[in-house]
Design an enzyme around this catalytic site. Sequence first.
Site, mmCIF file in Angstrom:
data_model
loop_
_atom_site.group_PDB
_atom_site.id
_atom_site.type_symbol
_atom_site.label_atom_id
_atom_site.label_comp_id
_atom_site.label_asym_id
_atom_site.label_seq_id
_atom_site.Cartn_x
_atom_site.Cartn_y
_atom_site.Cartn_z
ATOM 1 N N TRP A 227 0.809 -1.220 0.000
ATOM 2 C CA TRP A 227 0.000 0.000 0.000
ATOM 3 C C TRP A 227 0.839 1.265 0.000
ATOM 4 O O TRP A 227 0.381 2.318 -0.439
ATOM 5 C CB TRP A 227 -0.954 -0.007 1.200
ATOM 6 N N ASN A 229 3.641 1.573 -1.715
ATOM 7 C CA ASN A 229 4.456 1.671 -2.924
ATOM 8 C C ASN A 229 3.705 1.536 -4.243
ATOM 9 O O ASN A 229 4.277 1.805 -5.292
ATOM 10 C CB ASN A 229 5.566 0.611 -2.884
ATOM 11 N N ILE A 232 2.059 6.030 -5.292
ATOM 12 C CA ILE A 232 2.883 7.001 -4.571
ATOM 13 C C ILE A 232 2.177 8.343 -4.358
ATOM 14 O O ILE A 232 2.261 8.904 -3.263
ATOM 15 C CB ILE A 232 4.248 7.200 -5.276
ATOM 16 N N PRO A 233 1.463 8.923 -5.355
ATOM 17 C CA PRO A 233 0.791 10.212 -5.106
ATOM 18 C C PRO A 233 -0.173 10.176 -3.918
ATOM 19 O O PRO A 233 -0.171 11.077 -3.082
ATOM 20 C CB PRO A 233 0.044 10.477 -6.417
ATOM 21 N N HIS A 235 -0.171 7.873 -1.446
ATOM 22 C CA HIS A 235 0.618 7.572 -0.244
ATOM 23 C C HIS A 235 1.259 8.838 0.319
ATOM 24 O O HIS A 235 1.224 9.077 1.533
ATOM 25 C CB HIS A 235 1.689 6.531 -0.571
ATOM 26 N N TYR A 243 -1.377 11.509 8.120
ATOM 27 C CA TYR A 243 -0.651 10.676 9.082
ATOM 28 C C TYR A 243 0.275 11.508 9.979
ATOM 29 O O TYR A 243 0.176 11.446 11.211
ATOM 30 C CB TYR A 243 0.148 9.618 8.326
ATOM 31 N N HIS A 268 -12.594 4.224 -1.200
ATOM 32 C CA HIS A 268 -12.784 3.024 -2.024
ATOM 33 C C HIS A 268 -14.281 2.683 -2.121
ATOM 34 O O HIS A 268 -14.786 2.374 -3.198
ATOM 35 C CB HIS A 268 -12.012 1.836 -1.440
#
Length: 290
Positions: A227, A229, A232-233, A235, A243, A268
């Site tokens: 999740w 990798n 990336i945008p 994350h 976070y 989602h």
Amino acid sequence: GTISETTGWILHIFNLTCMLIFSSVTVLTVTSMTPVGGVFSLGIYTVLFLKLYSYQDANRWCREIGQAKAKRLTRSYSCPDVKQSNGSAVHSLVSYPGNLTHRDMYYFVFAPTLCYQLNFPRSPRIRKRFLIRRLFEMLFLMQLLVGLIQQWMVPSIQNSMKPFREMDFSRMVERLLKLAVPNHLIWLIFFYWFFHSSMNFLAELLQFGDREFYRDWWNSESVTYFWANWNIPVHKWCLRHFYKPMLKTGTNKILAQTAVFLLSAFFHEYLISVPLKMFRLWAFIGMMAQ
């Protein structure tokens, strides 16, 4: 400085909430809207939601830094208005509040990133051959996806109706396993089409320098690594705007990670249930189970 930070924050939240609600209500009420059209529409509004949140957050940090009169400012937040030569391209670096222009905001809206910064890395020129290759990949892979869905998945789904109606579990499992192969291929082709071909095409067109849209998720040894990798945008957005701010407020690390997954599970579910008009929480449960 014409309105208070609190008033500005309330207006931002109102605007962002309206975006999500208005788009979902439109998809649910307009009868001619197909599931594919619904996913496309809600996807655009979700991206815009994340971008505008990042835009206001980054500019708020700039104001806080300016108000604190920090002695050392990072290049991301404050740069002298000088010209920097980078190959054949010359881009001026801006400092806050010089970045608050329509041109800057619209560049960020179309740029293949969700995290706003005052000075994006820029490529020196548009490579025409690279652009044409990515365009060819986009057109070819889109046709391949449609072909696989029409010729492989749709007949399998139609043949699955009878076992599901009769609740024949052995045949139901066989049909699901049969669908797993084209589903896997379609997911991989879609990933390449979106994260490699489309985003590189857009980045090349806008001379956007940061091309790290994914890392080696295929080498994942854990769900966490996957999740972090494969997208990336998203994350980076979760890390930067959700976070780390939670950790700074003293939130427990595990609780902060769970909150990130909750946010991801919500979007989602939002992108699947609303276009299909089926509120079963399968996507939400699937995300949270991980």
